[in-house]
Design a protein around this motif. Structure first.
Motif, PDB file in Angstrom:
ATOM      1  N   CYS A   1     -59.887   6.920  33.044  1.00 41.52           N
ATOM      2  CA  CYS A   1     -59.811   8.183  32.208  1.00 41.52           C
ATOM      3  C   CYS A   1     -58.610   9.010  32.437  1.00 41.52           C
ATOM      4  O   CYS A   1     -57.838   9.600  31.773  1.00 41.52           O
ATOM      5  N   ASP A   2     -57.651   8.510  33.759  1.00 40.61           N
ATOM      6  CA  ASP A   2     -56.468   9.283  33.880  1.00 40.61           C
ATOM      7  C   ASP A   2     -55.245   8.297  33.467  1.00 40.61           C
ATOM      8  O   ASP A   2     -54.071   8.735  33.794  1.00 40.61           O
ATOM      9  N   ASP A   3     -55.550   7.312  32.864  1.00 40.23           N
ATOM     10  CA  ASP A   3     -54.443   6.381  32.300  1.00 40.23           C
ATOM     11  C   ASP A   3     -54.247   7.090  30.897  1.00 40.23           C
ATOM     12  O   ASP A   3     -55.046   6.568  29.811  1.00 40.23           O
ATOM     13  N   LEU A   4     -53.113   7.806  30.654  1.00 40.74           N
ATOM     14  CA  LEU A   4     -52.955   8.528  29.655  1.00 40.74           C
ATOM     15  C   LEU A   4     -51.569   8.282  28.959  1.00 40.74           C
ATOM     16  O   LEU A   4     -51.335   9.021  27.880  1.00 40.74           O
ATOM     17  N   THR A   5     -50.803   7.505  29.427  1.00 40.75           N
ATOM     18  CA  THR A   5     -49.261   7.244  29.175  1.00 40.75           C
ATOM     19  C   THR A   5     -49.626   6.888  27.504  1.00 40.75           C
ATOM     20  O   THR A   5     -48.754   7.416  26.748  1.00 40.75           O
TER      21      THR A   5
ATOM     22  N   VAL B   1     -28.890   4.044  33.091  1.00 38.90           N
ATOM     23  CA  VAL B   1     -30.086   4.869  33.314  1.00 38.90           C
ATOM     24  C   VAL B   1     -29.787   6.115  34.019  1.00 38.90           C
ATOM     25  O   VAL B   1     -29.032   6.425  35.149  1.00 38.90           O
ATOM     26  N   PHE B   2     -29.835   7.043  33.278  1.00 42.78           N
ATOM     27  CA  PHE B   2     -29.355   8.545  33.548  1.00 42.78           C
ATOM     28  C   PHE B   2     -30.432   9.466  34.386  1.00 42.78           C
ATOM     29  O   PHE B   2     -30.222  10.258  35.035  1.00 42.78           O
ATOM     30  N   TRP B   3     -31.746   8.927  34.160  1.00 40.34           N
ATOM     31  CA  TRP B   3     -32.774   9.832  34.755  1.00 40.34           C
ATOM     32  C   TRP B   3     -34.110   9.081  34.988  1.00 40.34           C
ATOM     33  O   TRP B   3     -34.346   8.028  34.428  1.00 40.34           O
ATOM     34  N   HIS B   4     -34.647   9.291  36.085  1.00 37.47           N
ATOM     35  CA  HIS B   4     -35.882   8.825  36.880  1.00 37.47           C
ATOM     36  C   HIS B   4     -36.699  10.095  36.739  1.00 37.47           C
ATOM     37  O   HIS B   4     -36.483  11.113  37.481  1.00 37.47           O
ATOM     38  N   THR B   5     -37.865  10.100  36.179  1.00 37.73           N
ATOM     39  CA  THR B   5     -38.800  11.184  35.992  1.00 37.73           C
ATOM     40  C   THR B   5     -40.164  10.675  36.381  1.00 37.73           C
ATOM     41  O   THR B   5     -40.418   9.574  35.912  1.00 37.73           O
ATOM     42  N   VAL B   6     -40.722  11.522  37.336  1.00 35.79           N
ATOM     43  CA  VAL B   6     -42.084  11.058  37.801  1.00 35.79           C
ATOM     44  C   VAL B   6     -42.931  12.187  37.514  1.00 35.79           C
ATOM     45  O   VAL B   6     -42.790  13.389  37.614  1.00 35.79           O
ATOM     46  N   VAL B   7     -44.168  11.845  36.755  1.00 34.67           N
ATOM     47  CA  VAL B   7     -45.128  13.022  36.408  1.00 34.67           C
ATOM     48  C   VAL B   7     -46.396  12.526  36.637  1.00 34.67           C
ATOM     49  O   VAL B   7     -46.989  11.145  36.901  1.00 34.67           O
ATOM     50  N   GLY B   8     -47.377  13.427  37.339  1.00 32.35           N
ATOM     51  CA  GLY B   8     -48.894  12.976  37.578  1.00 32.35           C
ATOM     52  C   GLY B   8     -49.481  12.837  36.424  1.00 32.35           C
ATOM     53  O   GLY B   8     -49.104  12.730  35.186  1.00 32.35           O
ATOM     54  N   ASP B   9     -50.826  12.247  36.716  1.00 35.50           N
ATOM     55  CA  ASP B   9     -51.818  12.135  35.422  1.00 35.50           C
ATOM     56  C   ASP B   9     -52.302  13.343  34.976  1.00 35.50           C
ATOM     57  O   ASP B   9     -53.609  13.533  35.177  1.00 35.50           O
ATOM     58  N   ASN B  10     -51.448  14.031  34.345  1.00 39.60           N
ATOM     59  CA  ASN B  10     -51.869  15.318  33.639  1.00 39.60           C
ATOM     60  C   ASN B  10     -51.300  15.193  32.466  1.00 39.60           C
ATOM     61  O   ASN B  10     -50.083  15.124  32.126  1.00 39.60           O
ATOM     62  N   PRO B  11     -52.152  15.246  31.414  1.00 38.02           N
ATOM     63  CA  PRO B  11     -51.784  15.166  30.058  1.00 38.02           C
ATOM     64  C   PRO B  11     -50.494  16.261  29.443  1.00 38.02           C
ATOM     65  O   PRO B  11     -49.567  16.008  28.937  1.00 38.02           O
ATOM     66  N   GLN B  12     -50.748  17.513  29.956  1.00 38.94           N
ATOM     67  CA  GLN B  12     -49.952  18.611  29.519  1.00 38.94           C
ATOM     68  C   GLN B  12     -48.436  18.285  29.988  1.00 38.94           C
ATOM     69  O   GLN B  12     -47.400  18.320  29.440  1.00 38.94           O
ATOM     70  N   ARG B  13     -48.432  17.833  31.422  1.00 40.89           N
ATOM     71  CA  ARG B  13     -47.009  17.486  32.005  1.00 40.89           C
ATOM     72  C   ARG B  13     -46.462  16.433  31.525  1.00 40.89           C
ATOM     73  O   ARG B  13     -45.304  16.431  31.391  1.00 40.89           O
ATOM     74  N   ALA B  14     -47.331  15.300  31.421  1.00 40.55           N
ATOM     75  CA  ALA B  14     -46.943  14.181  30.553  1.00 40.55           C
ATOM     76  C   ALA B  14     -46.281  14.566  29.226  1.00 40.55           C
ATOM     77  O   ALA B  14     -45.067  14.145  29.020  1.00 40.55           O
ATOM     78  N   LYS B  15     -46.865  15.329  28.618  1.00 42.22           N
ATOM     79  CA  LYS B  15     -46.271  15.636  27.134  1.00 42.22           C
ATOM     80  C   LYS B  15     -45.177  16.351  27.315  1.00 42.22           C
ATOM     81  O   LYS B  15     -43.993  16.103  26.523  1.00 42.22           O
ATOM     82  N   GLU B  16     -44.816  17.231  28.371  1.00 42.07           N
ATOM     83  CA  GLU B  16     -43.680  17.730  28.571  1.00 42.07           C
ATOM     84  C   GLU B  16     -42.547  16.912  28.927  1.00 42.07           C
ATOM     85  O   GLU B  16     -41.411  17.146  28.554  1.00 42.07           O
TER      86      GLU B  16
ATOM     87  N   ILE C   1     -36.386   6.473  32.805  1.00 42.34           N
ATOM     88  CA  ILE C   1     -37.418   5.823  33.215  1.00 42.34           C
ATOM     89  C   ILE C   1     -38.521   6.866  33.719  1.00 42.34           C
ATOM     90  O   ILE C   1     -38.031   7.766  34.447  1.00 42.34           O
ATOM     91  N   LEU C   2     -39.494   6.731  32.914  1.00 45.91           N
ATOM     92  CA  LEU C   2     -40.566   7.958  33.108  1.00 45.91           C
ATOM     93  C   LEU C   2     -41.960   7.255  33.873  1.00 45.91           C
ATOM     94  O   LEU C   2     -42.576   6.433  33.215  1.00 45.91           O
ATOM     95  N   SER C   3     -42.126   7.259  35.057  1.00 49.48           N
ATOM     96  CA  SER C   3     -43.001   6.957  35.904  1.00 49.48           C
ATOM     97  C   SER C   3     -44.222   7.886  36.014  1.00 49.48           C
ATOM     98  O   SER C   3     -44.127   9.103  36.373  1.00 49.48           O
ATOM     99  N   VAL C   4     -45.612   7.241  35.551  1.00 46.88           N
ATOM    100  CA  VAL C   4     -46.754   8.077  35.234  1.00 46.88           C
ATOM    101  C   VAL C   4     -47.690   7.747  36.616  1.00 46.88           C
ATOM    102  O   VAL C   4     -47.930   6.517  36.756  1.00 46.88           O
ATOM    103  N   GLY C   5     -48.092   8.778  37.604  1.00 48.42           N
ATOM    104  CA  GLY C   5     -49.083   8.498  38.553  1.00 48.42           C
ATOM    105  C   GLY C   5     -49.060   9.308  39.468  1.00 48.42           C
ATOM    106  O   GLY C   5     -47.918   9.814  40.178  1.00 48.42           O
ATOM    107  N   THR C   6     -50.244  10.171  39.789  1.00 50.13           N
ATOM    108  CA  THR C   6     -50.286  11.304  40.773  1.00 50.13           C
ATOM    109  C   THR C   6     -50.063  10.503  42.210  1.00 50.13           C
ATOM    110  O   THR C   6     -49.335  11.281  43.120  1.00 50.13           O
ATOM    111  N   GLU C   7     -50.406   9.256  42.133  1.00 52.95           N
ATOM    112  CA  GLU C   7     -50.128   8.741  43.655  1.00 52.95           C
ATOM    113  C   GLU C   7     -48.716   8.551  43.839  1.00 52.95           C
ATOM    114  O   GLU C   7     -48.355   8.611  45.093  1.00 52.95           O
ATOM    115  N   LEU C   8     -47.771   8.839  42.975  1.00 56.28           N
ATOM    116  CA  LEU C   8     -46.266   8.555  43.312  1.00 56.28           C
ATOM    117  C   LEU C   8     -45.871   9.767  43.854  1.00 56.28           C
ATOM    118  O   LEU C   8     -45.066  10.154  44.783  1.00 56.28           O
ATOM    119  N   LEU C   9     -46.382  11.026  43.095  1.00 57.70           N
ATOM    120  CA  LEU C   9     -45.988  12.444  43.474  1.00 57.70           C
ATOM    121  C   LEU C   9     -46.463  12.894  44.953  1.00 57.70           C
ATOM    122  O   LEU C   9     -45.882  13.453  45.602  1.00 57.70           O
TER     123      LEU C   9
END
Length: 172
Positions: free
Chosen positions: A75-79, A38-53, A7-15
């Motif tokens: 503009c920060d909705d990049l998923t 479900v083996f992994w929960h990942t949270v990533v901010g609204d940053n294109p490079q970190r989301a790609k990683e 599960i990959l959750s995207v949003g700086t507000e979460l971090l």
């Protein structure tokens, strides 16, 4: 066959801790009921490079990636952009989705700004997951041995979208 889910959750507000990641809880419970691991929960901010990683890592270790958040009109909705690029897919305008978005705004009596139509841009060849609880449609596709499901972030949308759209997709 046993599946591994990330599960990959995207949003700086979460971090930042501004909101709790209820989506991960909702999805983990629902996926467990389906017998999916479900083996992994990942949270990533609204940053294109970190989301790609984060997507690159998820592609290597999971055969089902479910994302939440980052499907909206800002503009920060990049998923969608990041996932489409990661799997070599073009984003295509879906007129049916655009019509649903326009109808939503008409129904709630608010003026729609043009940026809302970017929510109708979806990866080529995807299954559209209609959102009857908000504006951003979800979508699903299979590529490179991975099922990808993208769901909106607000829990009031994510919960029914999982129950009535993603769950049937996973069971098909």
């Amino acid at each position: 066959m046993s599946h591994s889910v990330e599960i990959l959750s995207v949003g700086t507000e979460l971090l930042l801790g501004n909101i709790a990641n209820l989506d991960a809880q909702i999805l983990s419970q629902g996926l467990s009921e389906l017998g999916l691991n479900v083996f992994w929960h990942t949270v990533v901010g609204d940053n294109p490079q970190r989301a790609k990683e984060a997507v690159a890592i998820a592609k290597e270790r999971a055969d089902i990636i479910i994302t939440t958040g980052g499907l909206g009109p800002t503009c920060d909705d990049l998923t969608k952009n990041v996932l489409a690029e990661a799997f070599g897919k073009e984003l295509i305008f879906h007129e049916e989705c655009a019509q649903r978005i326009r109808a939503y705004f008409q129904r709630i009596g608010r003026e729609m700004t043009d940026n809302n139509l970017q929510q109708a841009m979806l990866p080529e060849g995807c299954t559209v997951l209609d959102n009857d609880w908000g504006t951003a449609p979800g979508c699903a596709f299979f590529a490179e041995g991975v099922h990808v499901i993208m769901l909106p972030g607000p829990p009031s949308e994510c919960r029914p979208m999982f129950q009535y759209r993603a769950r049937p997709y996973l069971l098909s």
